[in-house]
Write an enzyme that holds these catalytic residues in place. Structure first.
Site, PDB file in Angstrom:
ATOM      1  N   TRP A  44       0.795  -1.051   0.280  1.00 48.47           N
ATOM      2  CA  TRP A  44      -0.117  -0.072  -0.152  1.00 48.47           C
ATOM      3  C   TRP A  44       0.887   1.148   0.198  1.00 48.47           C
ATOM      4  CZ3 TRP A  44      -1.885   2.727   4.757  1.00 48.47           C
ATOM      5  CH2 TRP A  44      -2.999   3.712   4.506  1.00 48.47           C
ATOM      6  N   ASP A  75      -0.924  -6.221   8.728  1.00 50.24           N
ATOM      7  CA  ASP A  75      -2.006  -5.035   8.305  1.00 50.24           C
ATOM      8  C   ASP A  75      -3.157  -6.006   7.935  1.00 50.24           C
ATOM      9  OD1 ASP A  75      -1.858  -1.950   6.082  1.00 50.24           O
ATOM     10  OD2 ASP A  75      -3.497  -2.981   7.311  1.00 50.24           O
ATOM     11  N   LYS A 132     -13.620  -1.126   5.343  1.00 52.40           N
ATOM     12  CA  LYS A 132     -14.411  -1.768   4.204  1.00 52.40           C
ATOM     13  C   LYS A 132     -15.093  -2.826   4.889  1.00 52.40           C
ATOM     14  CE  LYS A 132     -10.516   0.012   2.375  1.00 52.40           C
ATOM     15  NZ  LYS A 132      -9.273   0.547   3.164  1.00 52.40           N
TER      16      LYS A 132
END
Lengths: 428, 410
Positions: free
Chosen positions: A160, A241, A277
């Site tokens: 990311w 993560d 999300k």
């Protein structure tokens, strides 16, 4: 980087050395030397998309879920939780620095599993954070201050985009291990093992728990096992993560498998969680940061230091989103509704992947598109090259990032045919 | 051998520990005069009626979703919040040289401002620029600036314990002797913890020196409206500095004046010389936000934006704010009267001269300890009390206890 623009000539005053002559007020600005920050690449995609007048345009840059009509989706369990909360007319008193206790507990249980030995022995601490970013930031600051034996953080290549500046700003050094294999659009397992086996002891290694961002490529369970072994041999500090638990496979336990396996194998991990999300709570900023410690006493010490880190950033976290998430996780019928809805989102994504490949075949594409189905989660590394991406945008109004990444969430049953057609045109 | 084996236990943050101790105390007469949150006369938290109303509006509006806000925050929140600080008719706003960053409370606004200044003010990455905070000041100011990388954080004289008022001479003296370009954290109104504000005349003197020496004004505005009951009056100092041509930051909190403590609603207002400079500053602040919290929380900002941008709701809010401010003023007046009536040694004028939520009573640490341990009245070791913790029901007990502390404990 944009060049500096100055409307007035100003001598070196203020720009190089601190103790200089007084600047007359309003004759010049303090900020003359401030450079224009580079535009955010992903934001740029959305801006360009907005300006496009083509009715067939598609925004495949957005990292947020969309329903099959291309609209943002507010989960019904969220609406129900909100109504429940509103009916209680609660006050708005400050949370403690570590956040909402019932949220932290449920957050940890969700990731680690209810039967986790770590939770039973109370040897972990979980603090509420400003979604995933805030969690990573607190973690990075914690490492910088207390993990003084090593300054290196190893990220998968690619990772990311925001990982690097977060850790760098916290004072850590960034390194990488091989991860994505562009030849196969899959996992470079041997490359990863090879690189990891050479990482200096005590370094921090970042692992995406599931639905790797940006590639969508996840290791298989047997591969995770080998990774755990070599990481243990190298005595590395693992930082997971997990931004997509439930959202990847549709099954929250399956998506947390790697985290739980590593813990069982004795890794005392750091863990960042996001509910942006999987609960659609993007703008409410709901997340958690967990440190698995040696014992309960250590967990208490670590918790006290996390509070010291958090207080000068934002004092204490926002209530609204954590309250919603906590209500959902802790209310049985809301929790089961949530599990159905998160599976629904994951299933739609999986279906779109399948439809895209089916449509590409129908278009007559002879390329191997298996990776589109093998990859998991919101994003797909198509394998498209920058020139092809540019053509997709210019000729077909399909917007995505230059690295060939698409957000499958932006694909609907209504536009998947068009997308397949466009991709075929630029790749045949 | 754990990698965290050497992590020491950190001391708890004092103000939160005080509340924790208060909660555990079983004594029925206990009073919490610690943490800075408003309480009604029944000693209950108060959710502003206008907030309940707007909350419902938001909940009933199913066209709203939970999508990400832009990195800098909700545009209608940022602009309306800046208008509150600077005035809707502010020339600076008309000249398009005012911008803002929505932040996580006042703390978050200070954080982003501090991080920006360390990177871009007085050179680049100049961690040696002195940062001055008042003596005393809110205890988190120090940590915000030191964690942003500033190496030299100094006190400026502010509170005169002897006369229980502003040490203007000392303040001006520290301004004069500060290195040029130093950063000064100024409390816009209702100074925390002393409740002592400069008069308008005194602000003018302060501004004069700051202008002459190119000192940077970083306002902390956590109590606008809450101090005097009047938004414009409480913003006078910030607006005066703007009118004098300063480029400045103002960290605004809506925790107290909207009672939105736990929703973390804050705004960093930036006043620059012109739009070009403003834009570059905001672009760099965006980068800082992105690596700190990515984008801010939506609920509180929506609520404030709707309220400030809807005339009837705005009027109702101002009314709610005045209700809170008035109750505090009443408690101040009554406490002073009772102490005078008891003949408590010392002068107590400062109780009504001071403004806002807090009062520096002048009680020394031993007297404070007496209050806490013997009387179960919880206040900060500095002698700071939160006036909101006083009610018509407990004010006699508190006054008597202060009397006891002053007369029996040296």
């Amino acid at each position: 980087m944009a060049l500096l623009k100055t409307s007035k000539f100003i001598s070196s005053v203020g720009s190089l050395t601190p103790s200089l002559a007084t600047l007359p007020i309003r004759a010049s600005s303090w900020w003359t030397e401030v450079q224009m920050g580079p535009p955010d690449p992903i934001l740029g995609v959305t801006e360009a998309y907005k300006r496009d007048t083509n009715s067939k345009k598609m925004n495949l840059g957005v990292g947020a879920y969309r329903d099959d009509n291309g609209k943002p989706y507010v989960l019904s369990c969220v609406r129900k939780a909100e109504a429940l909360i509103a009916s209680k007319a609660m006050d708005k008193e400050y949370l403690t620095i570590g956040g909402l206790g019932e949220f932290n507990k449920a957050c940890a249980e969700l990731a680690l599993g209810l039967d986790s030995e770590v939770l039973k022995s109370k040897r972990s601490v979980t603090v509420q954070t400003i979604s995933g970013t805030g969690s990573l930031r607190v973690g990075a600051n914690f490492l910088s201050r207390f993990h003084t034996v090593a300054k290196d953080v190893y990220l998968p290549k690619p990772s990311w985009g925001n990982h690097t500046p977060i850790f760098r700003d916290a004072g850590m050094q960034l390194k990488a291990y091989r991860y994505y294999d562009p030849a196969t659009c899959g996992f470079d397992f041997t490359g990863a093992l090879d690189d990891i086996s050479k990482i200096p002891e005590h370094s921090v290694i970042m692992l995406h728990a599931c639905a790797h961002n940006p590639t969508g490529v996840d290791p298989r369970q047997e591969q995770w096992k080998e990774l755990s072994d070599v990481i243990k041999k190298r005595n590395l500090l693992v930082f997971f993560d997990m931004a997509y638990q439930g959202f990847a496979s549709g099954d929250i336990d399956r998506d947390a498998w790697a985290v739980r396996y590593f813990i069982e194998q004795g890794h005392n991990v750091l863990l960042s969680q996001s509910f942006a999300k999987n609960m659609g709570l993007y703008g409410e900023r709901v997340g958690g940061f967990t440190v698995v410690c040696a014992d309960a006493e250590e967990a208490k010490r670590v918790e006290s230091q996390l509070k010291i880190l958090i207080r000068p950033i934002y004092s204490n976290p926002p209530m609204n989103g954590a309250r919603i998430a906590s209500t959902i996780l802790n209310t049985p019928d809301l929790r089961s509704t949530w599990l159905e809805e998160v599976k629904g989102m994951a299933d739609r994504i999986i279906k779109m992947r399948e439809m895209l490949v089916a449509n590409l075949k129908k278009e007559g594409s002879t390329h191997n598109w298996q990776h589109v189905i093998d990859q998991i989660g919101m994003f797909c590394f198509t394998g498209l090259k920058p020139e092809q991406v540019e053509r997709l945008t210019k000729e077909f109004s399909v917007y995505m990032t230059k690295d060939g990444r698409i957000s499958v969430a932006g694909v609907t049953s209504g536009n998947v045919g068009y997308l397949a057609h466009a991709i075929h045109q630029v790749t045949k | 051998m754990s990698i965290f084996g050497e992590v020491p236990q950190a001391a708890p943050v004092a103000v939160f520990k005080l509340t924790a101790d208060f909660r555990e105390d079983q004594n029925p007469s206990k009073v919490n005069l610690g943490v800075g949150a408003y309480r009604t006369d029944e000693c209950q938290p108060w959710v502003l009626p206008v907030v309940r109303k707007v909350e419902k509006m938001i909940a009933d509006d199913h066209s709203l979703n939970h999508e990400y806000l832009p990195i800098l925050g909700l545009p209608e929140f940022r602009s309306s919040a800046s208008k509150i600080a600077l005035g809707a008719d502010s020339p600076a706003i008309k000249e398009n040289r005012v911008g803002a960053v929505q932040c996580l409370g006042g703390t978050g606004a200070l954080k982003i401002g501090a991080e920006f200044l360390r990177r871009w003010y007085n050179g680049t990455d100049n961690t040696k620029t002195p940062v001055y905070v008042s003596a005393p000041t809110w205890e988190n100011h120090n940590a915000v600036f030191s964690n942003a990388g500033f190496e030299d954080i100094r006190p400026y004289k502010y509170w005169d314990a002897g006369k229980r008022g502003l040490d203007l001479e000392g303040f001006l003296g520290d301004l004069e002797s500060a290195p040029d370009h130093s950063i000064f954290v100024l409390h816009a109104c209702a100074h925390n913890p002393t409740g002592t504000d400069p008069t308008q005349d005194q602000w003018k003197q302060i501004a004069d020196v700051m202008k002459r020496k190119s000192l940077f004004a970083f306002f902390d505005s956590a109590y606008q409206g809450f101090a005097s009951g009047n938004l414009d009056k409480d913003a006078w100092a910030v607006r005066y500095f703007v009118s004098q041509g300063f480029e400045l930051f103002c960290a605004q909190s809506f925790s107290k004046n909207f009672g939105l403590y736990n929703e973390r609603v804050g705004n960093l207002t930036v006043v620059a010389e012109d739009q070009d400079n403003l834009n570059r500053v905001l672009s760099q602040m965006e980068k800082i936000v992105r690596i700190t919290w990515s984008n801010p929380p939506s609920q509180g900002a929506r609520l404030v934006a709707i309220t400030l941008n809807t005339p009837e709701l705005f009027a109702e809010w101002k009314d709610n704010v005045k209700t809170m401010a008035d109750r505090v003023l009443l408690m101040r007046a009554q406490l002073k009267e009772k102490l005078k009536a008891l003949g408590t040694p010392g002068t107590w004028e400062h109780i009504t001269e001071q403004i806002g939520m807090f009062s520096f009573t002048g009680l020394n640490p031993k007297q404070v300890e007496y209050m806490v341990k013997e009387k179960h009245i919880y206040l900060m070791a500095s002698g700071r009390i939160n006036m909101c913790g006083l009610t018509t029901k407990n004010i006699d007990y508190v006054a008597e206890s202060i009397h006891e502390a002053v007369t029996t404990v040296q």
